[in-house]
Enzyme design. Structure first.
Site, mmCIF file in Angstrom:
data_model
loop_
_atom_site.group_PDB
_atom_site.id
_atom_site.type_symbol
_atom_site.label_atom_id
_atom_site.label_comp_id
_atom_site.label_asym_id
_atom_site.label_seq_id
_atom_site.Cartn_x
_atom_site.Cartn_y
_atom_site.Cartn_z
ATOM 1 N N GLU A 74 50.650 76.752 69.871
ATOM 2 C CA GLU A 74 51.821 76.568 70.859
ATOM 3 C C GLU A 74 51.247 77.003 72.206
ATOM 4 O OE1 GLU A 74 54.881 79.527 69.850
ATOM 5 O OE2 GLU A 74 55.374 78.544 67.965
ATOM 6 N N GLU A 191 63.718 90.453 65.009
ATOM 7 C CA GLU A 191 64.133 90.310 63.738
ATOM 8 C C GLU A 191 63.737 91.426 62.702
ATOM 9 O OE1 GLU A 191 63.227 87.390 65.802
ATOM 10 O OE2 GLU A 191 65.499 87.575 65.459
ATOM 11 N N ASP A 317 71.448 85.375 67.365
ATOM 12 C CA ASP A 317 70.073 85.279 67.912
ATOM 13 C C ASP A 317 70.054 84.345 69.076
ATOM 14 O OD1 ASP A 317 67.275 85.184 67.590
ATOM 15 O OD2 ASP A 317 67.123 83.846 65.708
ATOM 16 N N HIS A 617 56.721 81.612 54.170
ATOM 17 C CA HIS A 617 56.186 80.761 53.118
ATOM 18 C C HIS A 617 57.349 79.706 53.369
ATOM 19 C CE1 HIS A 617 53.030 82.854 51.356
ATOM 20 N NE2 HIS A 617 53.617 83.873 51.469
HETATM 21 CA CA CA Z 1 65.141 85.846 67.502
#
Ligand code: CA
Length: 687
Positions: A74, A191, A317, A617
């Site tokens: 990234e 999270e 979120d 995963h």
């Molecule tokens: Ca987040």
């Protein structure tokens, strides 16, 4: 370095009283890309124009370099004095001769592989900073490392998590920023249940300068931090009783940190609430400062100056960690010094950068969670059942957001902002009984696999867009559709081109005024990072990291399954004739699942998989860039499976033990579910 000499000369003139106040002179050489966003404005605009609408057809590969990881890439490289410095997955830093691609050094911080158990979105790293002969990188396990730019040897390192509870699962994925004589870094982990903060260190010694917490101390105490005053006086009262007392509330600053030298302010973009569910987190009360906000602080002291909360009462979120870009725009005939942001919630915001006053906000993507922004209060007008308090609630954007970390760029020549838009939605649903767990996600919403019969529809509805946005008129000027919702960041140049890579591995150049595609190349590797441009000995280059991974890839099934292959730095110039590397990927063959059996309950396993396993995963047990569990040799063997999931025999490879939260029966249920997914995949392949 040229820019420092120019800066020193300007300082000398200013101290002699010879400089008249006016627009700041550019202090960054056009040839270089010395900051994450090229200059401190983070506009990602290169003033180079050798590669332009007329010449771009001759663009070819100059050189490429493979890096030692097949995880997501990234990073934005930086280029200073003819050397590219770039971070890669697992927080390694490489230095290359920017003209020839010769590797000068690589620094490996030996990031422990089990730190992935605290990462929401792969082992990624977004970039390095440079100041006074040192290169700075944050590591996945929370260290800040200063590296000698000449030798590649470590100069100093600090634990940025010092002072934070050891039980909290923090990571660093964001780019470090060099601000005057300090280096500044935030962290990730909302999270998982953490309390976000940003810390500044002396760049020469690593000595802590200040810390700013983005949420109040859960015990109502002072932290001895620069944020104490404002958290106690202003923020504390915006929280109700709820899980934030255990989780720290979230608000992690994992991407945007923009220094404004003219206003002497540092703008921090803060993240979502933890857990997501506003009722559970804060009893459905208060705005929850400083979640999902832009907070301006004094970069010398860390003291609060102003804030604008992009999403009060966050339940979705909707981070405001997305890039904060500063610019001078002409609005209603007046020159305004502004910052611009296109955060996850789907609105494009323009704020006065000295005061934080909201100047305009309009949706740049479909938005259902609110009916607009009230310009009197600056608050979103929330729609019905938006907190999913009365049942599941389907919203646009979903948790991936209408725009994430994939950088946007701005061309002062066209006056347009080029945004990699994500067109996605998401269904939010309460978790029947939320309980904070010491390992694994604590997002606090029900996560489910996509129903097989709806996969095609979801795939078709989850696309992307390269969007050219007029920030003054708050209107789209042109857009290019993209097959997948995740794509690379953008680069704008004075050659009136916009460069962007995509998930299909194409790197393309578009006419910045019209959006016409003028050049493209199939690189063979998905691109999620943003390109940069620089010039050496009169030749202009365009460089980009390629490598699949990150948050988007984890959703599974609606993005491509990819074989594992190492990331690469790809560098282009006019007349470049280097050959694109053939990808030497290896995909393990499907195992024979025909005779494998499990005593587990696959449906129960599906729910546990989504909450615990999907973070690495992939959703629907699908992703091939971490271990593809459907092809795991342990899948056919209950004992072997248990030894990995419960006993942690693969801990050193990053697969830690989940004995703290999973029983043997849970592990077996998960195996039953993955077996079912493996059979489905095999049936497709043989059809
Ligand atoms: Ca987040």
């Amino acid at each position: 370095m040229k820019r420092i000499l120019i800066g020193l000369a300007a300082a000398a003139l200013a101290s002699a009283g010879l400089l008249v106040p006016g627009p700041a002179k550019p202090t960054v050489s056009a040839d270089e890309w010395p900051f994450y966003g090229r200059d401190e404005k983070e506009q990602r605009f290169s003033p180079l124009d050798q590669i332009n609408r007329t010449t771009v057809g001759k663009l070819g590969l100059a050189w490429s370099a493979e890096v030692d990881s097949d995880r997501g890439q990234e990073a934005t490289p930086i280029m200073v004095d003819g050397v590219i410095y770039v971070s890669t997955a697992w927080s390694l830093v490489y230095a290359f001769d920017a003209a020839t691609g010769k590797q000068l050094w690589v620094y490996d911080p030996q990031t422990p592989k089990d730190s992935i158990a605290s990462a929401c979105c792969d082992a990624v790293n977004r970039g390095v900073a440079m100041h006074d002969g040192k290169v700075f990188v944050g590591t996945l396990d929370g260290r800040l490392v200063a590296i000698d730019a000449k030798t590649g040897k470590r100069a100093w390192q600090v634990d940025t998590l010092a002072g934070a509870p050891k039980t909290m699962r923090y990571t660093i994925t964001g780019a470090v920023r060099a601000v005057k004589d300090k280096v500044v870094i935030g962290n990730s982990g909302a999270e998982f249940g953490v309390r976000g903060f940003v810390t500044a260190y002396d760049s020469a010694t690593g000595k802590l300068a200040w810390r700013f917490y983005l949420t109040p101390n859960p015990q109502g105490k002072a932290d001895g931090a620069a944020s104490d005053d404002v958290l106690l006086a202003k923020a504390q009262h915006t929280w109700g009783e709820g899980e934030w007392r255990n989780s720290g509330g979230g608000g992690t600053a994992w991407d945007a940190l923009t220094f404004d030298p003219e206003a002497n302010l540092l703008y921090i973009g803060s993240g979502n609430g933890g857990p997501f569910d506003y009722q559970v987190r804060s009893g459905g009360k208060g705005d929850n400062l400083f979640l999902s906000s832009i907070v301006a602080v004094d970069p010398d002291t860390g003291k609060y100056r102003w804030h604008y909360q992009v999403t009060p009462e966050d339940s979705w979120d909707y981070t405001a960690t997305q890039q904060i870009m500063s610019a001078r725009l002409t609005i209603a005939g007046k020159q305004r010094d502004v910052i611009m942001q296109a955060p996850k919630n789907g609105y494009f915001y323009v704020l006065d950068r000295k005061t934080g006053q909201l100047l305009s906000a309009k949706p740049f993507a479909p938005v259902t969670w609110s009916a607009g922004i009230d310009m009197k209060t600056g608050r979103p007008i929330l729609t019905k059942n938006v907190h999913y308090q009365d049942g599941p609630s389907l919203q646009q954007p979903g948790p991936f957001g209408a725009h994430s970390w994939h950088a946007m760029s701005y061309s002062p020549r066209t006056g347009l902002v080029y945004i990699p838009v994500q067109l996605t939605g998401g269904e939010y649903e309460k978790l029947p009984a939320f309980k904070h767990r010491p390992i694994g996600q604590n997002a606090g919403i029900a996560m489910k696999e996509f129903p097989e019969d709806q996969l095609d529809a979801i795939r078709k509805a989850s696309t992307g867009q390269l969007l050219a946005w007029d920030p003054v008129a708050q209107k789209a000027r042109w857009s290019v559709p993209k097959r997948y919702f995740v794509n690379g960041g953008t680069l704008a140049t004075a050659g009136d081109l916009v460069f962007q890579g995509d998930l299909e591995g194409m790197l393309a150049a578009y006419d910045a005024a019209k959006g016409t595609k003028l050049w493209s190349i199939d690189t063979g590797i998905p691109i999620i990072a943003p390109p940069i441009s620089y010039r050496i000995k009169g030749e202009q280059y365009v460089a980009v990291m390629a490598g699949y991974g990150g948050a988007g890839a984890l959703i599974g099934r609606i993005v491509p399954d990819r074989p594992r292959e190492n990331g690469r730095l790809l560098v282009f110039k006019l007349g470049g004739t280097a050959k694109l590397p053939t990808t030497s990927s290896y995909t393990p063959p499907p195992i024979d699942v025909a005779n494998a059996t499990s005593s587990g309950d696959a449906d129960a396993g599906s729910i546990e998989y989504a909450r615990t396993c999907s973070v690495c995963h992939g959703g629907n047990a699908s992703v091939a860039y971490t271990a593809d569990l459907r092809r795991s040799s342990a899948l056919g063997d209950a004992e072997l499976w248990k030894s990995i999931v419960i006993d942690g025999v693969l801990k050193d490879a990053g697969m830690v033990s989940f004995a703290e939260i999973l029983t043997q029966q849970d592990a077996e249920n998960i195996r039953a579910y993955v077996l079912r997914q493996a059979r489905k995949a095999e049936a497709k392949e043989t059809n």
